[in-house]
Design a protein around this motif. Structure first.
Motif, short mmCIF file in Angstrom:
data_model
loop_
_atom_site.label_atom_id
_atom_site.label_comp_id
_atom_site.label_asym_id
_atom_site.label_seq_id
_atom_site.Cartn_x
_atom_site.Cartn_y
_atom_site.Cartn_z
N GLY A 49 0.83 -1.20 0.00
CA GLY A 49 0.00 0.00 0.00
C GLY A 49 0.87 1.24 0.00
O GLY A 49 2.09 1.16 -0.10
N ASN A 50 0.23 2.37 0.17
CA ASN A 50 1.00 3.61 0.17
C ASN A 50 1.74 3.76 1.51
O ASN A 50 1.62 2.94 2.40
CB ASN A 50 0.11 4.81 -0.14
CG ASN A 50 -0.97 5.03 0.89
OD1 ASN A 50 -0.92 4.49 1.99
ND2 ASN A 50 -1.96 5.82 0.53
N ARG A 56 1.51 2.69 9.21
CA ARG A 56 0.54 2.26 10.21
C ARG A 56 0.87 0.83 10.66
O ARG A 56 0.84 0.53 11.86
CB ARG A 56 -0.89 2.30 9.66
CG ARG A 56 -1.88 1.86 10.72
CD ARG A 56 -3.32 1.76 10.27
NE ARG A 56 -3.73 2.69 9.26
CZ ARG A 56 -4.31 2.32 8.09
NH1 ARG A 56 -4.51 1.06 7.83
NH2 ARG A 56 -4.67 3.23 7.23
N LEU A 57 1.20 -0.05 9.72
CA LEU A 57 1.58 -1.42 10.07
C LEU A 57 2.82 -1.43 10.96
O LEU A 57 2.87 -2.17 11.95
CB LEU A 57 1.80 -2.25 8.81
CG LEU A 57 0.57 -2.49 7.94
CD1 LEU A 57 0.98 -3.18 6.63
CD2 LEU A 57 -0.48 -3.29 8.67
N ARG A 58 3.81 -0.63 10.62
CA ARG A 58 5.02 -0.54 11.45
C ARG A 58 4.70 -0.01 12.85
O ARG A 58 5.20 -0.52 13.84
CB ARG A 58 6.05 0.38 10.80
CG ARG A 58 6.78 -0.24 9.66
CD ARG A 58 7.92 0.67 9.21
NE ARG A 58 8.31 0.30 7.87
CZ ARG A 58 7.96 0.96 6.77
NH1 ARG A 58 7.26 2.06 6.86
NH2 ARG A 58 8.35 0.55 5.60
N PHE A 76 9.43 -9.59 10.50
CA PHE A 76 8.01 -9.71 10.19
C PHE A 76 7.85 -9.45 8.69
O PHE A 76 8.22 -8.38 8.20
CB PHE A 76 7.19 -8.70 10.99
CG PHE A 76 7.29 -8.92 12.47
CD1 PHE A 76 6.50 -9.86 13.10
CD2 PHE A 76 8.18 -8.19 13.23
CE1 PHE A 76 6.60 -10.07 14.47
CE2 PHE A 76 8.29 -8.38 14.60
CZ PHE A 76 7.49 -9.33 15.21
N ILE A 77 7.30 -10.42 7.98
CA ILE A 77 7.17 -10.34 6.53
C ILE A 77 5.70 -10.22 6.17
O ILE A 77 4.92 -11.15 6.40
CB ILE A 77 7.78 -11.60 5.86
CG1 ILE A 77 9.23 -11.76 6.31
CG2 ILE A 77 7.66 -11.51 4.34
CD1 ILE A 77 9.78 -13.15 6.12
N PHE A 78 5.34 -9.08 5.62
CA PHE A 78 3.96 -8.86 5.19
C PHE A 78 3.84 -9.29 3.74
O PHE A 78 4.53 -8.74 2.88
CB PHE A 78 3.58 -7.39 5.36
CG PHE A 78 3.47 -6.97 6.80
CD1 PHE A 78 2.27 -7.05 7.46
CD2 PHE A 78 4.59 -6.54 7.50
CE1 PHE A 78 2.16 -6.67 8.79
CE2 PHE A 78 4.49 -6.16 8.83
CZ PHE A 78 3.28 -6.24 9.48
N LYS A 83 -3.48 -3.81 -2.27
CA LYS A 83 -3.43 -2.59 -1.47
C LYS A 83 -4.67 -2.41 -0.61
O LYS A 83 -4.60 -1.89 0.48
CB LYS A 83 -3.23 -1.39 -2.38
CG LYS A 83 -1.88 -1.44 -3.07
CD LYS A 83 -1.64 -0.25 -3.94
CE LYS A 83 -0.27 -0.39 -4.58
NZ LYS A 83 0.15 0.78 -5.27
N GLU A 84 -5.79 -2.83 -1.08
CA GLU A 84 -7.04 -2.63 -0.33
C GLU A 84 -7.12 -3.53 0.90
O GLU A 84 -7.76 -3.18 1.88
CB GLU A 84 -8.25 -2.85 -1.24
CG GLU A 84 -8.39 -1.81 -2.33
CD GLU A 84 -8.43 -0.39 -1.80
OE1 GLU A 84 -9.18 -0.11 -0.85
OE2 GLU A 84 -7.71 0.46 -2.36
#
Length: 108
Positions: A49-50, A56-58, A76-78, A83-84
């Motif tokens: 995503g942007n 925000r995830l971090r 941690f691997i996303f 993106k949605e």
């Protein structure tokens, strides 16, 4: 809190550490360290995503990691899910996944 920053640290973790899928959007790579503290890193592609979503995830991840006392290096691997998906991910679902991570690590 110390973090993993160098490419060699991530590479060593990938080659020598254990790998585990937590759920369909999160995986971890981890190993015991000699530092005596928890060190972590993030692998978050631009496909996630942007910058707002990735940050925000971090931020949510740092909040979850802050209270842990393990002597580990964790990446941690996303995984790319579109993106949605991450834009609509709730804080509650994120916390459940990270709780699962630390319960899985403490069992081993």
């Amino acid at each position: 809190m110390p973090s993993l920053k160098l490419q060699t640290e991530f590479q060593s973790l990938k080659e020598q550490g254990q790998f585990s899928h937590v759920n369909h959007w999160l995986a971890i790579s981890y190993k015991k360290n000699t530092e005596g503290t928890l060190r972590w890193g993030w692998t978050i592609s631009k496909k996630i995503g942007n910058a707002v979503v990735r940050n925000r995830l971090r931020r949510w991840g740092k909040e979850m990691v802050r209270g842990q006392n393990h002597e580990l290096d964790i990446n941690f691997i996303f995984k790319a899910k579109g993106k949605e998906f991450y834009k609509s991910l709730s804080h509650e679902d994120f916390n459940k996944a990270f709780s699962k991570v630390f319960s899985k690590i403490t069992k081993e």
